[in-house]
Design a protein around this motif. Structure first.
Motif, short mmCIF file in Angstrom:
data_model
loop_
_atom_site.label_atom_id
_atom_site.label_comp_id
_atom_site.label_asym_id
_atom_site.label_seq_id
_atom_site.Cartn_x
_atom_site.Cartn_y
_atom_site.Cartn_z
N LYS A 19 0.84 -1.21 0.00
CA LYS A 19 0.00 0.00 0.00
C LYS A 19 0.86 1.25 0.00
O LYS A 19 0.56 2.22 -0.70
N LEU B 79 2.32 1.71 -3.48
CA LEU B 79 1.30 2.21 -4.41
C LEU B 79 1.01 3.68 -4.17
O LEU B 79 0.71 4.42 -5.12
N PRO C 184 3.05 5.30 -9.51
CA PRO C 184 3.14 4.07 -10.32
C PRO C 184 4.58 3.65 -10.65
O PRO C 184 4.87 2.47 -10.71
N ALA D 126 6.08 2.13 -7.43
CA ALA D 126 5.36 0.89 -7.13
C ALA D 126 5.75 -0.22 -8.11
O ALA D 126 5.96 -1.37 -7.70
N THR D 127 5.85 0.11 -9.37
CA THR D 127 6.23 -0.89 -10.38
C THR D 127 7.62 -1.42 -10.12
O THR D 127 7.86 -2.63 -10.19
#
Length: 182
Positions: A53, A56, A60, A63-64
């Motif tokens: 979380k 994220l 993006p 997170a990726t």
């Protein structure tokens, strides 16, 4: 049932699998268990999905990179463990269960090993993502590869009689043991 009639090809296939598995585990060990010089340390994450979380929420791209890195770190084990096992005819569910269990235990070992390494932090989300990566790689590649190898083996068996070779006839029948008459 293991491949018994493949001979040298099976031995080479398994040897390559074991070699690649060991090479990958050495690389993963070097990446995850080496000490890091960091000016500060974050606390260990023992709450499932809290790190995901947070990743994220950072956007993006971050997170990726973070989630994808954890998914891909042990993903090759999903293919290399069955390859090193050398089983061609096996239940897909049993193979998946064995591979995921081994992958999660290896990931758990890495996470526990990080507790004593300076600069490394234990993260339960890494354990979850590593295990999911192993499972995804196994589901995406292993059944298709096994089906292809089984098809190739059956095609080779069909070609043998026309080439003048003997066809395997199965197990030799045995006579039950009879006792000596009185």
């Amino acid at each position: 049932m293991r491949q018994g009639s493949g001979g040298q090809a099976v031995i080479r296939f398994r040897a390559v699998g074991v070699f690649l598995l060991l090479a990958h585990l050495l690389l993963v060990g070097w990446l995850t268990l080496r000490p890091l010089d960091v000016p500060w340390m974050t606390a260990a994450n023992l709450q499932p999905f809290a790190g995901i979380k947070a990743d994220l929420a950072m956007g993006p791209a971050v997170a990726t990179r973070r989630i994808g890195g954890d998914l891909l770190l042990l993903a090759p084990l999903g293919v290399l463990l069955p390859m090193a096992g050398g089983r061609l005819f096996v239940s897909p569910w049993a193979s998946l269960a064995r591979t995921v269990a081994a992958g999660s235990l290896i990931s758990l070992g890495i996470e526990l090993g990080q507790t004593g390494v300076p600069g490394q932090v234990v993260d339960v989300d890494s354990l979850i993502l590593n295990t999911v990566g192993v499972a995804l790689a196994h589901v995406l590649f292993v059944p298709a590869c096994r089906a292809r190898l089984r098809h190739r083996k059956q095609r080779r068996i069909r070609v043998l009689p026309s080439a003048g070779h003997e066809v395997p006839q199965g197990a030799t029948p045995t006579i039950p043991r009879v006792g000596i008459a009185p």
